[in-house]
Design a protein around this motif. Sequence first.
Motif, PDB file in Angstrom:
ATOM      1  N   GLU A  98      -5.438 -12.165   4.091  1.00 51.92           N
ATOM      2  CA  GLU A  98      -6.791 -11.678   4.985  1.00 51.92           C
ATOM      3  C   GLU A  98      -6.174 -10.444   5.973  1.00 51.92           C
ATOM      4  N   LEU A  99      -4.738 -10.575   6.357  1.00 47.65           N
ATOM      5  CA  LEU A  99      -4.079  -9.656   7.195  1.00 47.65           C
ATOM      6  C   LEU A  99      -2.783  -9.212   6.822  1.00 47.65           C
ATOM      7  N   GLY A 100      -2.267  -9.498   5.665  1.00 54.54           N
ATOM      8  CA  GLY A 100      -1.076  -8.690   4.935  1.00 54.54           C
ATOM      9  C   GLY A 100       0.233  -9.482   5.560  1.00 54.54           C
ATOM     10  N   GLY A 101       0.135 -10.505   6.458  1.00 57.03           N
ATOM     11  CA  GLY A 101       1.615 -11.041   7.102  1.00 57.03           C
ATOM     12  C   GLY A 101       1.214 -12.247   7.942  1.00 57.03           C
ATOM     13  N   THR A 102       2.257 -12.694   8.486  1.00 59.56           N
ATOM     14  CA  THR A 102       2.133 -13.975   9.333  1.00 59.56           C
ATOM     15  C   THR A 102       2.354 -13.332  10.622  1.00 59.56           C
TER      16      THR A 102
END
Length: 832
Positions: A98-102
């Motif tokens: 959803e946001l491309g990374g942790t």
Amino acid sequence: MTTETNPHYWQGAFIDDEEAGRRLAELPATVEAALAEPLDTETVLAACDALSTALLDPAHPTRARLATHLPEGEDGTLLAELGAFLARDGLTRKLRGELGGTAPQRLNRPDAKETVYEAWAPVGLVAHIAPGNAASVAPLSLVEGLLAGNVNILKTSGADTLLAQHLLAELAALDESGAIARRVIVLRFSSSRQEWLRLMCAPADAVAVWGGETAVEGVAAHVPPGCRLVEWGHKISFAYLARDAWRDEATLAALAADVCLLEQQACSSPQVVYLDTDDDKDVFAFAERLAAALAAAPPGPSGDELDTAEQAELTTTELIARLEEHLGLTRVHTAPDGSWRVMADTRPALTASPLHRSVWVKPLPRERMLATLRPMRRYLQTAGVAGTRADVAELSRLALAAGATRVTPVGSMLGSYAGEPHDGVYALQRYSRRVAVQADERFATVACLDDLVRPAALPTPTGPLLDKAAVQELNGSVDRRDAELYFRSGGSTGTPALSLFTYDDYDTQMRAAARGLLAAGYDPKHDRTANLFYCGGMYGGFISFFSILERLGGTQMPIAAGPDHRATAEALVAHEADTLFGMPSYLWQLLHDQSDLLRSYGGIRKIFYGGEHFTAEQRRVLAESFGIETVRSITYGSTDLGPLGYQCVESAGGVHHLHADLHTLEILDVDADRPVAPGGTGRLVFTTHARRGQRLDRYVIGDLGRAVPGRCPCGNHAPRFELLGRLGDVMRVATYFLNHGRFVTIAEGDCGYAGELQVLLGNGTARERLTVRVERSADPSALRTALLAGYPELRSAVEERLLDLDVEVADTAEFARTATTGKLRSVVDCRQ
């Protein structure tokens, strides 16, 4: 003591109605204070994972405490479901999808060639209005708000238990920093309490509402202009059967299972079954078969009594359908006990079902699907499609165009997959803003803008220390689904070890290493890079740096290290390489073996090395003899942990910044498991946090180092440390501890030696023998004299006749190296 008189949880404390009302009036100031303090995503992930572990353990005291707050009729199954959602595995997948990374809130450069930084920032305050009929929705909605970094205020129904309050209190208690608690407020009150609802929504930047149109309308009246209204409303789902599919008995059984599962209480439950036909006889015949399938289905759960409104809706819908039988429009099949009903209807318009195993069957030729269903697009969710592969492809496109947000096989309508969007959107994006900062060329070596503000904050490591053998043992317990990428170490310090990664973890690490390379002065816009690391044998060096350059968008010649130095040098010249990546020992050999060609070319400006170190004297030779302007560490890392540190343009020698968004670093005494004194040398112990497939906590990597005090002149807040060799470079010889690094320092400083140096240990006829092997450019006699003069312990061992010392010269090809990486073996112990 927390009782029903304190039904509200406010930033770490349970409070009563009077105190909640007072604090609600001051909510805007509370939100501003909380947003001023950072919340790292890893803090939320670590707390959620710890709570997940507790909820999935039937004997854990946390689970026992929460069980006392379960709604009537619920059991430990609900807590297990909550635990499964909160596990790190699923949440990291959710963040990536959803946001491309942790770490989505860190301002990184999406295009490394430009000094533009982007991130997902929290919207600010998210107000969550939870439904009263789904106990898990309330806390999980708030966790989504936390993952996006927001301050969250949650309203639960006045009739709800305090499960959400206590669950979120347990979550906040697992964060020692208090950052989670400062972002969590949970209130229990009736929707009739409009003033509290207004105070809740007035300062909100997003309001998430769970419920039908009436619930949404009631909340929307309090949503201020510019505030994002996120509706998670009731939806309608349908099944669509192609001609061959509705005659198939397996499809019929799967459809009946979808109808019966959860008694149609899920938004994805089929309420209408459409047949790809315009013949009423097909509809009536299929309805009769579906009725038989429902009659054969297992009964629903006992004890679920319908309320008056639900029973009235069922009765009214059925009676109207029966009346229309006289007009030839419908045909109704019902269970004798009223537990299910199938209503065949010749009119294709979408009609909501009264649920509880009640389903419509209607005709709808595919060419009329779009016109029939699109007017109801706001309410559509799942389309369960059955047919041939060509049917599924065509019907899926039509269903999505009509407004459905998901298409599944019939029989899987209520299923889901990790990271699946909800009602056509990603929740975390709805609770976030995409933000950007444009900077000038002064920021060319700044990979992450946040590093100039503060270091990343990660949970404090706990638990026992792990050595390499323990890590190898842990590999045996790694889930095969998390072992997607296999690497073996170079074996420079012993037997090659296996390391396992998920592709997601590998990607996280390569992006971190790429940011470190920017900080070291690599210019992806202009540098032309030859990747000269070793390749093959499951060694990750070449592959990793290929991946790093790929993520940076840098120009790359993937040549790899090889024995034909002439061919390599000719390729560098032909393709105008000006930057070399590789092991110091290989690059040193290449440059000197092809010195005439490479000096005449004169185009090599930068060297970025890894795995070993260039000495200060070697750097001088590279600058003066080959005109190389930059010689810097490409990264400091290991095969199992990945990139650990990076150099900036202000770093020299073995000084590195910690990849503080991936790891925490402890420096422990060599002889005891305690921190060294400030500035002292000790064992480097790393804990990796941003890892889904394999957690490595307090890993004693085998290197020695010291913390570098003060803030780096580059402005980066990430901690610095200096590498001071490996534990294996400290040799116990003739009762003395000798350090390979001391040999190198004396050779370089007293004799001006710039080549490679290797120590060989063996057994002489009367005593141990230590042989220092150097390149032919050295004077062995002068070097032996310098070593005895400059190394008191070595001199004592020789004078006491405990040790024989030799210095020998050799061609670089004769030096012992690891087969996989070509790395020089600093110490070769051949003693029996």
